[in-house]
Design an enzyme around this catalytic site. Structure first.
Site, PDB file in Angstrom:
ATOM      1  CB  CYS A   1      -0.810  -8.678   4.736  1.00 18.24           C
ATOM      2  SG  CYS A   1      -2.319  -8.423   3.794  1.00 18.24           S
TER       3      CYS A   1
ATOM      4  CD  GLU B   1      -2.955  -1.195   2.223  1.00 17.12           C
ATOM      5  OE1 GLU B   1      -3.196  -0.198   2.922  1.00 17.12           O
ATOM      6  OE2 GLU B   1      -3.429  -2.321   2.449  1.00 17.12           O
TER       7      GLU B   1
HETATM    8  N1  LIG Z   1      -4.084  -4.948   1.382  1.00 14.24           N
HETATM    9  C1  LIG Z   1      -2.997  -5.297   0.725  1.00 14.24           C
HETATM   10  O1  LIG Z   1      -2.110  -4.480   0.493  1.00 14.24           O
HETATM   11  C2  LIG Z   1      -2.800  -6.693   0.249  1.00 14.24           C
HETATM   12  C3  LIG Z   1      -3.720  -7.689   0.533  1.00 14.24           C
HETATM   13  N2  LIG Z   1      -3.520  -8.971   0.068  1.00 14.24           N
HETATM   14  C4  LIG Z   1      -4.534 -10.003   0.311  1.00 14.24           C
HETATM   15  O2  LIG Z   1      -5.649  -9.736  -0.544  1.00 14.24           O
HETATM   16  C5  LIG Z   1      -6.872 -10.089   0.099  1.00 14.24           C
HETATM   17  C6  LIG Z   1      -7.805  -8.899   0.109  1.00 14.24           C
HETATM   18  O3  LIG Z   1      -7.221  -7.885   0.885  1.00 14.24           O
HETATM   19  P1  LIG Z   1      -7.791  -6.396   0.863  1.00 14.24           P
HETATM   20  O4  LIG Z   1      -8.098  -5.991  -0.533  1.00 14.24           O
HETATM   21  O5  LIG Z   1      -6.865  -5.584   1.667  1.00 14.24           O
HETATM   22  O6  LIG Z   1      -9.188  -6.610   1.654  1.00 14.24           O
HETATM   23  P2  LIG Z   1     -10.400  -5.595   1.759  1.00 14.24           P
HETATM   24  O7  LIG Z   1     -11.082  -5.893   3.032  1.00 14.24           O
HETATM   25  O8  LIG Z   1      -9.968  -4.198   1.470  1.00 14.24           O
HETATM   26  O9  LIG Z   1     -11.368  -6.015   0.533  1.00 14.24           O
HETATM   27  C7  LIG Z   1     -12.057  -7.219   0.456  1.00 14.24           C
HETATM   28  C8  LIG Z   1     -13.418  -6.955  -0.193  1.00 14.24           C
HETATM   29  O10 LIG Z   1     -14.053  -8.211  -0.437  1.00 14.24           O
HETATM   30  C9  LIG Z   1     -15.462  -8.025  -0.277  1.00 14.24           C
HETATM   31  N3  LIG Z   1     -16.103  -9.322  -0.095  1.00 14.24           N
HETATM   32  C10 LIG Z   1     -15.955 -10.185   0.936  1.00 14.24           C
HETATM   33  N4  LIG Z   1     -16.676 -11.298   0.715  1.00 14.24           N
HETATM   34  C11 LIG Z   1     -17.293 -11.145  -0.491  1.00 14.24           C
HETATM   35  C12 LIG Z   1     -18.140 -11.965  -1.266  1.00 14.24           C
HETATM   36  N5  LIG Z   1     -18.500 -13.181  -0.857  1.00 14.24           N
HETATM   37  N6  LIG Z   1     -18.593 -11.482  -2.451  1.00 14.24           N
HETATM   38  C13 LIG Z   1     -18.227 -10.263  -2.881  1.00 14.24           C
HETATM   39  N7  LIG Z   1     -17.402  -9.437  -2.199  1.00 14.24           N
HETATM   40  C14 LIG Z   1     -16.941  -9.885  -1.008  1.00 14.24           C
HETATM   41  C15 LIG Z   1     -15.555  -7.109   0.933  1.00 14.24           C
HETATM   42  O11 LIG Z   1     -16.819  -6.453   0.965  1.00 14.24           O
HETATM   43  C16 LIG Z   1     -14.387  -6.147   0.683  1.00 14.24           C
HETATM   44  O12 LIG Z   1     -14.785  -4.980  -0.022  1.00 14.24           O
HETATM   45  C17 LIG Z   1      -6.475 -10.624   1.475  1.00 14.24           C
HETATM   46  O13 LIG Z   1      -6.369 -12.017   1.401  1.00 14.24           O
HETATM   47  C18 LIG Z   1      -5.108 -10.021   1.701  1.00 14.24           C
HETATM   48  O14 LIG Z   1      -4.321 -10.834   2.534  1.00 14.24           O
HETATM   49  C19 LIG Z   1      -2.448  -9.293  -0.701  1.00 14.24           C
HETATM   50  C20 LIG Z   1      -1.518  -8.342  -1.027  1.00 14.24           C
HETATM   51  C21 LIG Z   1      -1.618  -6.967  -0.586  1.00 14.24           C
HETATM   52  O1  LIG Z   2       0.474  -8.951   1.492  1.00 10.78           O
HETATM   53  C1  LIG Z   2       0.427  -7.751   1.702  1.00 10.78           C
HETATM   54  O2  LIG Z   2      -0.531  -7.162   2.217  1.00 10.78           O
HETATM   55  C2  LIG Z   2       1.582  -6.866   1.378  1.00 10.78           C
HETATM   56  O3  LIG Z   2       2.277  -6.638   2.624  1.00 10.78           O
HETATM   57  C3  LIG Z   2       3.358  -5.733   2.534  1.00 10.78           C
HETATM   58  O4  LIG Z   2       2.919  -4.470   2.079  1.00 10.78           O
HETATM   59  P1  LIG Z   2       2.266  -3.375   3.067  1.00 10.78           P
HETATM   60  O5  LIG Z   2       1.857  -4.031   4.332  1.00 10.78           O
HETATM   61  O6  LIG Z   2       1.232  -2.681   2.273  1.00 10.78           O
HETATM   62  O7  LIG Z   2       3.423  -2.321   3.353  1.00 10.78           O
HETATM   63  P2  LIG Z   2       4.985  -2.460   3.679  1.00 10.78           P
HETATM   64  O8  LIG Z   2       5.697  -1.405   2.948  1.00 10.78           O
HETATM   65  O9  LIG Z   2       5.478  -3.834   3.521  1.00 10.78           O
HETATM   66  O10 LIG Z   2       5.043  -2.082   5.222  1.00 10.78           O
HETATM   67  C4  LIG Z   2       4.509  -2.936   6.214  1.00 10.78           C
HETATM   68  C5  LIG Z   2       4.829  -2.360   7.586  1.00 10.78           C
HETATM   69  O11 LIG Z   2       6.226  -2.495   7.878  1.00 10.78           O
HETATM   70  C6  LIG Z   2       6.766  -1.244   8.242  1.00 10.78           C
HETATM   71  N1  LIG Z   2       8.167  -1.182   7.790  1.00 10.78           N
HETATM   72  C7  LIG Z   2       8.488  -1.484   6.515  1.00 10.78           C
HETATM   73  C8  LIG Z   2       9.809  -1.445   6.110  1.00 10.78           C
HETATM   74  C9  LIG Z   2      10.806  -1.094   7.009  1.00 10.78           C
HETATM   75  O12 LIG Z   2      12.026  -1.048   6.712  1.00 10.78           O
HETATM   76  N2  LIG Z   2      10.458  -0.794   8.297  1.00 10.78           N
HETATM   77  C10 LIG Z   2       9.155  -0.834   8.711  1.00 10.78           C
HETATM   78  O13 LIG Z   2       8.864  -0.571   9.882  1.00 10.78           O
HETATM   79  C11 LIG Z   2       5.871  -0.214   7.556  1.00 10.78           C
HETATM   80  O14 LIG Z   2       5.956   1.036   8.169  1.00 10.78           O
HETATM   81  C12 LIG Z   2       4.517  -0.872   7.726  1.00 10.78           C
HETATM   82  O15 LIG Z   2       3.990  -0.606   9.000  1.00 10.78           O
HETATM   83  C13 LIG Z   2       4.377  -6.271   1.535  1.00 10.78           C
HETATM   84  O16 LIG Z   2       5.427  -5.319   1.388  1.00 10.78           O
HETATM   85  C14 LIG Z   2       3.718  -6.530   0.182  1.00 10.78           C
HETATM   86  O17 LIG Z   2       4.656  -7.121  -0.709  1.00 10.78           O
HETATM   87  C15 LIG Z   2       2.530  -7.461   0.377  1.00 10.78           C
HETATM   88  O18 LIG Z   2       1.860  -7.660  -0.856  1.00 10.78           O
END
Ligand SMILES: NC(=O)C1=CN([C@@H]2O[C@H](COP(=O)(O)OP(=O)(O)OC[C@H]3O[C@@H](n4cnc5c(N)ncnc54)[C@H](O)[C@@H]3O)[C@@H](O)[C@H]2O)C=CC1
Ligand SMILES: O=C(O)[C@H]1O[C@H](OP(=O)(O)OP(=O)(O)OC[C@H]2O[C@@H](n3ccc(=O)[nH]c3=O)[C@H](O)[C@@H]2O)[C@H](O)[C@@H](O)[C@@H]1O
Length: 477
Positions: free
Chosen positions: A279, A168
């Site tokens: 995550c 993010e």
């Molecule tokens: N947030 C991140 O930066 C990252 C997240 N992930 C993974 O991706 C997945 C999603 O994460 P986020 O996007 O952050 O979650 P989020 O909570 O922002 O979004 C999930 C969405 O799915 C919807 N939803 C849930 N059940 C549903 C259903 N049955 N039908 C239709 N919509 C439904 C919810 O209403 C919600 O809007 C998680 O498994 C997370 O671990 C992976 C990489 C980065």
């Molecule tokens: O699965 C996920 O959700 C994602 O989780 C992390 O991404 P994110 O959590 O969005 O952000 P990061 O930049 O990884 O930071 C995570 C946390 O670690 C902290 N951080 C990061 C780096 C660092 O050197 N020190 C530190 O304290 C950040 O401030 C933050 O609180 C991973 O970087 C992504 O590759 C992955 O897809």
């Protein structure tokens, strides 16, 4: 630009319009103009926001991409069934939080939303589909999902694992230029064809050598391992920060020297108040649970220590504040600058600020919070959940402010919890005029010029830096 082998008229549906579904599909729509991308979600307000001028998430660059594609080949809808029926490829990007109750509570991934989505696909799909795991899931989820999908016996499905690695705050650049795209599929004819179909979509903008294909389990496990390794680096440098404070070394100097070793690398070595985000902790705990289920207790313990160290780092920061302010913060005003889990996002999930604030409330401090992007409602929701107090009770201790200057009025200390750029350029001279003396700064992100602050008269604590002789350090934290 890579050749474009995708069949014209390909239809993609993504179930889940969150931090992953929204940005990943928007990028796909931008890069593949001849593909129709439909993002569906059960949340009516979320979809309404995606269709408005105020997108439901803040992510630099996202707005521009959504506005360029929306209504052309990118659509947001609550018509989940229609989206499923029309699609050739269905991504599932629903949330997979840590289980709160039942077997594995506090560690295992809660796959309720995933299973509901899979059951919906099984019941409405009429033609063969490629179903893509975009959510982060435990190993062997694809196998279970395949069983659910085929249970209805209506049509054929190929289940692929395609974990997302975006972070993010930098999601759009990460998606535009990923280190790699990982696709796991079944090692048979239809599995290989499904993998090739998805690889062709990514090949619109990702060089082929960065599109890795493998089997499903390796792909699922790689995602958990990647997050565990990244979090482990943060916990390692945070553990080093405690050694630095006890010994007079400087954590940034150590990180620089260590990180210049090309085998180690310089990224993710920034000491902090502790990692947050939806995550890292969830995925490590998920891995820990998997290890425990497989009888690998020592491996589970190894990974679990990353979370333990992170919890300790948050508590260390709070302890520094309490001891620094002469062993009590009761009734003292503390300006908490930053509530998001990192800069350039409005996301607060697992943010260190929540725990810091909870502890300060426990100590009966008066906390004034300022964050440039986090909504007030979100802060109240986080703090009522964390403290188990109702909003009126929380409001006895917490005030939300519209600027760092307002938060600092009459404060004993500033505590920097998020590394927002704007905190680097505040007028700290002016701020100090309105603070109680001596004025303290607790820099949990090492983003400020500590020497300059000391010249202005502040007593400064900075994570992993030689301790200020004026700071009460009678108790080691
Ligand atoms: N947030 C991140 O930066 C990252 C997240 N992930 C993974 O991706 C997945 C999603 O994460 P986020 O996007 O952050 O979650 P989020 O909570 O922002 O979004 C999930 C969405 O799915 C919807 N939803 C849930 N059940 C549903 C259903 N049955 N039908 C239709 N919509 C439904 C919810 O209403 C919600 O809007 C998680 O498994 C997370 O671990 C992976 C990489 C980065
Ligand atoms: O699965 C996920 O959700 C994602 O989780 C992390 O991404 P994110 O959590 O969005 O952000 P990061 O930049 O990884 O930071 C995570 C946390 O670690 C902290 N951080 C990061 C780096 C660092 O050197 N020190 C530190 O304290 C950040 O401030 C933050 O609180 C991973 O970087 C992504 O590759 C992955 O897809």
């Amino acid at each position: 630009m890579v050749s474009n082998p995708v069949q014209t008229g390909l239809k993609i549906c993504c179930i889940g319009a969150g931090y992953v579904g929204g940005p990943t599909m928007a990028m796909m729509a931008l890069k593949c103009p001849e593909v129709t991308v439909m993002i569906v979600d059960i949340s009516v307000p979320r979809i309404a926001a995606w269709n408005s001028d105020e997108l439901p998430i803040y992510e630099p660059g996202l707005d521009k991409v959504v506005k360029a594609c929306r209504g052309k080949n990118l659509f947001f809808s609550t018509e989940v069934d229609q989206g499923i029926r029309d699609a050739d490829i269905i991504f599932v990007a629903v949330n997979t939080p840590t289980k709160k109750v039942g077997m594995g509570a506090g560690r295992a991934a809660d796959l309720t939303y995933w299973e509901l989505a899979a059951r919906r696909i099984a019941s409405v799909a009429e033609t063969p589909k490629v179903v893509v795991e975009k959510s982060t899931v435990p190993i062997k989820t694809a196998e279970a999902i395949s069983a659910v999908l085929h249970g209805a016996g209506k049509t054929r499905f190929d289940v692929l694992s395609n974990p997302e690695f975006l972070a993010e705050g930098t999601a759009m650049t990460d998606l535009d230029n990923p280190d790699r795209v990982l696709i796991g599929g079944n090692m048979n004819e239809s599995g290989n064809a499904a993998v090739a179909k998805l690889a062709d979509v990514y090949a619109h903008w990702v060089p082929r050598e960065r599109i890795l294909t493998t089997n499903v389990w390796s792909s699922e496990l790689s995602k958990l391992v990647a997050n565990s390794f990244l979090a482990q680096r943060v916990s390692s440098i945070n553990a080093v920060s405690a050694i630095c404070e006890a010994s007079g070394a400087d954590v940034d100097e150590v990180a620089r020297a260590v990180g210049m070793d090309s085998r180690i690398g310089s990224k993710f070595l920034k000491a902090s108040v502790g990692f947050g985000g939806s995550c890292f902790q969830k995925d490590i705990l998920n891995l820990v649970y998997l290890c425990q289920s497989m009888g690998l207790a020592d491996v589970a313990e190894y990974f679990h220590s990353v979370v333990t160290m992170n919890d300790r780092q948050k508590e260390r920061f709070v302890s520094r504040i309490i001891h620094g302010l002469f062993n009590t913060v009761t009734g003292k005003r503390i300006a908490l600058l930053g509530f998001a889990f990192k800069k350039d996002t409005g996301d607060t999930r697992e943010s260190a600020s929540i725990e810091i604030c909870r502890r300060l409330i426990e100590e009966r401090a008066s906390v004034c919070i300022y964050d440039p992007k986090v909504e007030a409602d979100q802060i109240w929701m986080d703090l009522t959940a964390a403290t188990k107090l109702d909003k009126t009770e929380v409001q006895k201790y917490v005030t939300l402010c519209d600027s760092a200057y307002e938060a600092a009025l009459g404060a004993h200390a500033l505590a920097i919890a998020t590394e927002w750029d704007e905190f680097k350029t505040l007028d700290y001279d002016k701020i100090q005029e309105d603070m109680v003396k001596p004025s303290f700064v607790f820099d949990g992100r090492n983003v400020l010029d500590h020497g300059a602050l000391r010249e202005l008269g502040y007593i400064v604590y900075a994570i992993g830096k030689p301790l200020d002789p004026k700071l009460n350090t009678s108790i080691n934290c």
